[in-house]
Design a protein around this motif. Sequence first.
Motif, PDB file in Angstrom:
ATOM      1  N   PRO A  70       0.824  -1.217   0.000  1.00 38.18           N
ATOM      2  CA  PRO A  70       0.000   0.000   0.000  1.00 38.18           C
ATOM      3  C   PRO A  70       0.852   1.259   0.000  1.00 38.18           C
ATOM      4  O   PRO A  70       1.929   1.305   0.597  1.00 38.18           O
ATOM      5  N   LEU A  71       0.363   2.264  -0.690  1.00 43.06           N
ATOM      6  CA  LEU A  71       1.044   3.555  -0.746  1.00 43.06           C
ATOM      7  C   LEU A  71       0.407   4.520   0.248  1.00 43.06           C
ATOM      8  O   LEU A  71      -0.693   4.287   0.753  1.00 43.06           O
ATOM      9  N   LEU A  72       1.106   5.601   0.520  1.00 44.18           N
ATOM     10  CA  LEU A  72       0.568   6.617   1.422  1.00 44.18           C
ATOM     11  C   LEU A  72      -0.748   7.144   0.873  1.00 44.18           C
ATOM     12  O   LEU A  72      -0.829   7.577  -0.284  1.00 44.18           O
ATOM     13  N   ASP A  73      -1.785   7.110   1.694  1.00 46.02           N
ATOM     14  CA  ASP A  73      -3.122   7.513   1.278  1.00 46.02           C
ATOM     15  C   ASP A  73      -3.135   8.955   0.775  1.00 46.02           C
ATOM     16  O   ASP A  73      -2.465   9.830   1.330  1.00 46.02           O
ATOM     17  N   SER A  78      -2.785  14.984   1.077  1.00 51.25           N
ATOM     18  CA  SER A  78      -3.465  16.278   0.977  1.00 51.25           C
ATOM     19  C   SER A  78      -3.395  17.052   2.284  1.00 51.25           C
ATOM     20  O   SER A  78      -3.137  18.269   2.289  1.00 51.25           O
ATOM     21  N   ASP A  79      -3.606  16.374   3.413  1.00 48.75           N
ATOM     22  CA  ASP A  79      -3.548  17.048   4.715  1.00 48.75           C
ATOM     23  C   ASP A  79      -2.152  17.609   4.986  1.00 48.75           C
ATOM     24  O   ASP A  79      -2.011  18.731   5.496  1.00 48.75           O
ATOM     25  N   LEU A  80      -1.111  16.838   4.658  1.00 43.58           N
ATOM     26  CA  LEU A  80       0.258  17.316   4.869  1.00 43.58           C
ATOM     27  C   LEU A  80       0.549  18.550   4.025  1.00 43.58           C
ATOM     28  O   LEU A  80       1.165  19.519   4.492  1.00 43.58           O
ATOM     29  N   THR A  91      -1.226  20.003  -6.953  1.00 37.05           N
ATOM     30  CA  THR A  91      -0.583  18.724  -7.253  1.00 37.05           C
ATOM     31  C   THR A  91      -1.582  17.733  -7.837  1.00 37.05           C
ATOM     32  O   THR A  91      -2.792  17.862  -7.639  1.00 37.05           O
ATOM     33  N   GLU A  92      -1.050  16.747  -8.536  1.00 39.21           N
ATOM     34  CA  GLU A  92      -1.853  15.630  -9.027  1.00 39.21           C
ATOM     35  C   GLU A  92      -1.060  14.354  -8.794  1.00 39.21           C
ATOM     36  O   GLU A  92       0.089  14.245  -9.228  1.00 39.21           O
ATOM     37  N   ASN A 271     -11.824  15.490  -5.340  1.00 40.24           N
ATOM     38  CA  ASN A 271     -11.671  16.917  -5.604  1.00 40.24           C
ATOM     39  C   ASN A 271     -11.866  17.193  -7.085  1.00 40.24           C
ATOM     40  O   ASN A 271     -12.305  16.318  -7.839  1.00 40.24           O
ATOM     41  N   SER A 272     -11.534  18.396  -7.513  1.00 39.88           N
ATOM     42  CA  SER A 272     -11.783  18.790  -8.899  1.00 39.88           C
ATOM     43  C   SER A 272     -10.966  17.974  -9.892  1.00 39.88           C
ATOM     44  O   SER A 272     -11.392  17.772 -11.030  1.00 39.88           O
TER      45      SER A 272
END
Length: 345
Positions: A70-73, A78-80, A91-92, A271-272
């Motif tokens: 698993p990768l970092l969620d 986004s919170d960081l 970012t994307e 998100n968008s």
Amino acid sequence: MEERLDVVSNGGVLRVTARESTELEFKQILNEVTFKKCMKTIAAFSNQSGGIIVFGVCDRPRDLIGLTGPLLDEGIQSDLLKTSLVPHPITEFREASVHGIRVAVLQVSPLSNKPCIAAKDLTAGAGQPHMLRQGVIYARRRGQTAAISGSEFVQILQERDESIRHQIFGFLSRGRKVGFDRAIIADASSPGEAEGDVTYFLPYDAAKDLNVIDRANLVDDGGAPAYQIQGNIELTVPAANDPRQPMLPSRAADEIRHRVQQATLNDLPFNSTHLRKIAAHLGFWKTKEGDERHTGYQSMTERPFYFRDGREAVARFAEESPREFLEVCASAQNRARWQETGDAP
């Protein structure tokens, strides 16, 4: 991505021949500590011309080893970003396959409202060196990230001012082409300005149908009638009376996020960027202008928007085809997590 990394086979080992640069960075793994270490590089990319961070590449030698497990969620990512850097970087994040090997890519766009500044200190733990220092502005030089110099700071401000000038003149140029009668004006005053500090002259034909006549004076402007409007102006924009109910991407994603999460994962980041992926998958963005039923494009501001039918179609797609929805826009980790919940069809 394969071309960007310039991968070659060396005795059965895939080696990345591309070097880290002002727009490219490599990381071996993707976890919370590694992502924190990327913060200053993300800030530096935001302050310059953007860049990408590729996870799954060794530093020395630069072997393409890929990622497992698993990768970092994306929610943690986004919170960081939101709590560590101001303004928030654009970012994307996506997963990719390079020669059949799984990697992750974080693409960072340049900010228009530079500079991006560290909002707080970040460390891996007590007594550990700083990964980010509050108040520092970072720049990228020859593949290395460091605190910005005085001359680089001046250059960032000059580039920002030049970008603003281009935006203003570009707006006026587009206005001449499409007609200022289609212009959108909302809250024309700036914070802190006194009443009456801002003056707008609108041609009579453009202003006669707007809801500002009771606040405007009809004047003679070079022999032609015009309305002179002063002070804190709030006009009803055309979108407000459009029965298709257009919304800008961020607001559109906010409106349907709860329905999407109910149909998939209750904490799924949406998100968008995800909205755009789904809309494109459904065929709503075959052209830049959209399809004029689900999506559209404001030529004056050069911004896309989503009509009510488009927002409803995306939300309904999540509810009716959650598996396909996640395949299009969710990370592999979130897709796997959804399968593990037992709710997958």
